[in-house]
Design an enzyme around this catalytic site. Structure first.
Site, short mmCIF file in Angstrom:
data_model
loop_
_atom_site.label_atom_id
_atom_site.label_comp_id
_atom_site.label_asym_id
_atom_site.label_seq_id
_atom_site.Cartn_x
_atom_site.Cartn_y
_atom_site.Cartn_z
N LEU A 12 0.82 -1.20 0.00
CA LEU A 12 0.00 0.00 0.00
C LEU A 12 0.86 1.25 0.00
O LEU A 12 0.44 2.31 -0.45
CB LEU A 12 -0.89 0.02 1.24
N GLY A 13 2.06 1.15 0.55
CA GLY A 13 2.91 2.33 0.58
C GLY A 13 4.21 2.05 1.29
O GLY A 13 4.38 1.02 1.95
N GLN A 14 5.14 2.99 1.13
CA GLN A 14 6.45 2.84 1.73
C GLN A 14 6.67 3.98 2.70
O GLN A 14 6.58 5.14 2.32
CB GLN A 14 7.51 2.89 0.62
N GLY A 52 8.95 5.49 6.30
CA GLY A 52 10.32 5.55 6.76
C GLY A 52 10.78 4.30 7.47
O GLY A 52 11.84 3.77 7.21
N PHE A 53 9.96 3.81 8.38
CA PHE A 53 10.38 2.66 9.15
C PHE A 53 9.90 1.36 8.55
O PHE A 53 10.06 0.31 9.14
CB PHE A 53 9.89 2.76 10.59
N GLY A 54 9.28 1.44 7.43
CA GLY A 54 8.85 0.18 6.84
C GLY A 54 7.79 0.38 5.80
O GLY A 54 7.44 1.50 5.42
N THR A 55 7.26 -0.74 5.39
CA THR A 55 6.35 -0.76 4.28
C THR A 55 4.99 -1.20 4.79
O THR A 55 4.92 -2.01 5.71
CB THR A 55 6.87 -1.77 3.25
N ASP A 76 2.23 14.44 13.78
CA ASP A 76 2.26 14.44 12.32
C ASP A 76 0.87 14.36 11.71
O ASP A 76 0.59 13.51 10.87
CB ASP A 76 3.15 13.31 11.81
#
Ligand SMILES: *[C@@H]1O[C@H](CO)[C@@H](O)[C@H](O)[C@H]1NC(C)=O
Ligand SMILES: *[C@@H]1O[C@H](CO)[C@@H](O)[C@H](O)[C@H]1NC(C)=O
Ligand SMILES: *[C@@H]1O[C@H](CO)[C@@H](O)[C@H](O)[C@H]1NC(C)=O
Ligand SMILES: *[C@@H]1O[C@H](CO)[C@@H](O)[C@H](O)[C@H]1NC(C)=O
Ligand SMILES: *[C@@H]1O[C@H](CO)[C@@H](O)[C@H](O)[C@H]1NC(C)=O
Ligand SMILES: *[C@@H]1O[C@H](CO)[C@@H](O)[C@H](O)[C@H]1NC(C)=O
Ligand SMILES: *[C@@H]1O[C@H](CO)[C@@H](O)[C@H](O)[C@H]1NC(C)=O
Length: 650
Positions: free
Chosen positions: A328-330, A332-335, A447
């Protein structure tokens, strides 16, 4: 009579099942003995970290099938060579647990490019050179227990057992276990020895390693325990039985009993059942005594039993082994991957490649706290796979993904009329009020932005990615060198000096309000036709009384014919400006903001000016986007792509 037979048969089967389960249950011995880090700093973090992570992953899949793994990733000075091995008496399940501990602890060595970690059940090492046939080195040491002085009988037994292990291991796949009880000695004089060389060593290297290990370990006598931590092998002697039962030891008895049950009368069946029950009861007591109740065992039990814990294999299956197609997306700390559980439930899985700060236990505790934070406008954290070969977070899956996909896209934006947008705004505000003011823990999200607002099937807002920041605070890796948050949404006081309060979330929320009603992205400044940021534009227009000209055309075309809508939208801009005032003390709290949004006739105070941030000077770490479900090809300016929220226990 017939019924009694059936009942007894059931009893005996239950007993057998218990016996078999008991037989396969072991101890991962995942207590760390020692970690030794290299002294050379990696050459280039953005090459080193991915190589290291890939090596750990590669090894992880080998560990699950064989209890051993080697991998080489990359080329050049930051090539990563890795080796991990569980000792021969661990079951594969226990091996996975021990490795999980090893691979969460070893990254502590970062930024040094190498290190080795000895646990009581497994070993792991990583370097930027090949070390697979090294078997001795200057750092080889023995670590002695501080138990009381043992009898001379014990010492004799220990010497003999250690010598036996040195002989046995090289001819037995580099592994040996020995239990010696001296003749005429008591239970106290028994010695247990484990010896294991890494499987990459040939028999002569293994022998050489164990010979050194045995002589250094015997220096621990007359103490009750000694461990040798050598470059090519591990050896331990002890007066307590730390060895796992030999696999299959209990099961043959079970099989025999099954046959007995089926053929002989019920009276005998009952007797046999009782005998077995007593046997198990005693056996369990012995096992309990042997294993003790160490922290690690408690952890393992918690992880096995908790409903929050997803089996690694379950999550792996649900995502089709983390198939690219399910990505679904990438972040910073993972996918993030989409997954479907066996019962049809859809999940979103966040794979945290580099969860290095926290041991499995701490990470689990944190997940435990966050998952207790429940609200209709927060994405639910269903649990984690905390003890598996890598850390996975499991969330509910939201089919409509994130808000940014709608409001910044003029055709998809049509799907969100004013009523829906208003509902999303109120929902987001309610979620934030809950995060800030619930009585369990106070959470500052840090965030809030359109891509972290997910939409459920009925387009209701759910805030994603809150609460995990503690895991990642102070992470030294390249991914979190700066303040967390996304440029354009960050409050000035936080940006300037890291001062973090709930008012930072209020600021981000204010920016979000402006984006929702204008359909424009605040941080798209320089690439679009506007040279000013949305914040600046909105402030100027508000003062000129021309806010209407920057509103989303989708709203103006489709909704403004209804009475009140225009007034409501303008009111939201006003509230947005109140939330983004430069002086944090002037911004309303989230609950105040929610009240302003809900009570549409309450008089609003005039806003003071927002900060005028020169965005060009802020783009230090403009690497990539880190929303929960990022859109493809986006290049918005996220300062650090980590998980960005923070919380404080009350
Ligand atoms: C690190 O490696 C990356 C990728 O090869 C490269 O783009 C970057 O310039 C390197 N950084 C340094 C400091 O060498
Ligand atoms: C693991 O690494 C080896 C080489 O070290 C490679 O041949 C293998 O394909 C890798 N396996 C996986 C699952 O990445
Ligand atoms: C290992 O890394 C260090 C520092 O980055 C470098 O000097 C050394 O040459 C590397 N070793 C190999 C074998 O690449
Ligand atoms: C033995 O060592 C452990 C841990 O190293 C320590 O907690 C314990 O107090 C020590 N016992 C004695 C008798 O020194
Ligand atoms: C075994 O050791 C314990 C304490 O170390 C002692 O109290 C006990 O008497 C010993 N038993 C035998 C049979 O020597
Ligand atoms: C075993 O391995 C070591 C180190 O790689 C090597 O020096 C030695 O010749 C090997 N011995 C045999 C018998 O293959
Ligand atoms: C074991 O090997 C290390 C390193 O080679 C050496 O310093 C140590 O003296 C050896 N110990 C024994 C007991 O041979």
């Amino acid at each position: 009579m017939e019924r009694r037979v059936n009942v007894s048969v059931v009893v005996v089967f239950v007993v057998i099942a218990l016996l078999l389960i008991n037989g396969s249950e072991g101890d991962p011995r995942s207590k760390m003995v020692e970690i030794k880090c290299g002294k050379i700093v990696e050459h280039n973090a953005s090459v080193f970290v991915p190589n290291f992570v890939a090596t750990m992953e590669n090894i992880s899949s080998q560990m699950r099938s064989s209890g051993f793994g080697v991998a080489i990733t990359g080329r050049g000075v930051d090539t990563n060579f890795g080796l991990a091995q569980c000792y021969g008496d661990l079951s594969l399940l226990d091996c996975v647990l021990c490795y999980a501990e090893a691979r969460t602890l070893l990254p502590q060595c970062y930024p040094y490019n190498g290190g080795r970690i000895y646990l009581d059940g497994c070993f792991m090492r990583a370097e930027n050179f090949t070390f697979f046939d090294e078997y001795k080195g200057p750092e080889d040491v023995a670590v002695c227990g501080n138990g009381t002085g043992k009898s001379s009988k014990f010492q004799e037994a220990a010497k003999a057992a250690v010598a036996q292990a040195v002989v046995d291991a090289p001819n037995n796949q580099n592994y040996a276990r020995v239990h010696f009880k001296p003749t005429g000695g008591g239970q106290n004089d028994s010695t247990y020895v484990l010896a294991n060389c890494w499987r990459t060593l040939n028999a002569s290297s293994c022998k050489a390693c164990l010979e050194n290990a045995s002589s250094s370990i015997l220096g621990c006598l007359p103490r009750s325990e000694g461990r040798a931590l050598n470059t090519g092998c591990f050896m331990r002697y002890s007066d307590t039985n730390f060895l796992n039962p030999i696999p299959g030891g209990g099961s043959s008895k079970g099989t025999v009993v099954v046959i007995v049950v089926v053929t002989i009368s019920s009276v005998i069946v009952l007797v046999v059942g009782i005998v077995i029950a007593v046997y198990i009861w005693k056996h369990r007591k012995i096992q309990k005594k042997r294993r003790g109740s160490t922290e690690v065992n408690k952890l393992v039990k918690t992880l096995h039993d908790s409903s929050l814990n997803f089996k690694y294999s379950t999550v792996e299956r649900a995502t089709g082994s983390f198939d690219e197609a399910n990505k679904l997306g990438q972040g910073g700390f993972g996918t993030v991957y989409k997954g479907v559980l066996a019962d049809g439930r859809e999940i979103a899985v966040k794979r945290l490649f580099y969860n290095n700060r926290h041991r499995a236990a701490d990470f689990f505790n944190e997940v435990n706290i966050i998952s207790s934070v429940e609200h209709k406008n927060l994405v639910r954290l269903l649990g984690c796979s905390c003890s598996g070969p890598e850390s996975l977070l499991v969330y509910e899956f939201l089919p409509n993904r994130s808000l940014d996909r709608f409001i910044f896209d003029s055709s998809k934006g049509k799907e969100l009329n004013w009523e829906k947008r208003d509902e999303i705004i109120i929902g987001t505000a309610e979620g934030l009020v809950y995060l800030h003011e619930n009585n369990k823990i106070r959470i500052i999200h840090r965030d809030i932005k359109a891509s972290n607002i997910l939409l459920d099937s009925r387009l209701r807002a759910k805030i994603a990615d809150f609460g995990l920041a503690r895991s990642f605070q102070g992470d030294k890796s390249h991914i979190s060198t700066a303040i967390a948050g996304t440029l354009g949404y960050m409050a000035p006081e936080y940006l300037a000096n890291g001062q973090l309060t709930e008012k930072a979330d209020v600021y981000s929320f204010g920016v979000l309000l402006l984006e929702i009603v204008t359909g424009r992205q605040n941080n798209k400044g320089k690439s679009s036709e506007f040279s000013d940021s949305l914040v600046t534009i909105a402030w100027k227009r508000f003062q000129q009384g021309t806010v209407e000209e920057i509103l989303d055309t989708n709203l103006m075309l489709n909704d403004f014919h209804r009475s009140n809508v225009k007034a409501e939208v303008l009111r939201v801009v006003h509230i947005g400006l109140l939330c983004i005032q430069e002086a944090a003390s002037l911004r309303p709290s989230m609950s105040k903001a929610l009240k302003m949004l809900a009570k549409k006739d309450e008089i609003l105070p005039p806003p003071t000016n927002p900060p005028f941030i020169d965005e060009k000077t802020m783009e230090l770490n403009d690497t990539s986007d880190d929303p929960f479900y990022p859109q493809n090809g986006s290049s918005s300016a996220s300062i650090a792509n980590i998980s960005h929220s923070s919380f404080y226990p009350r």
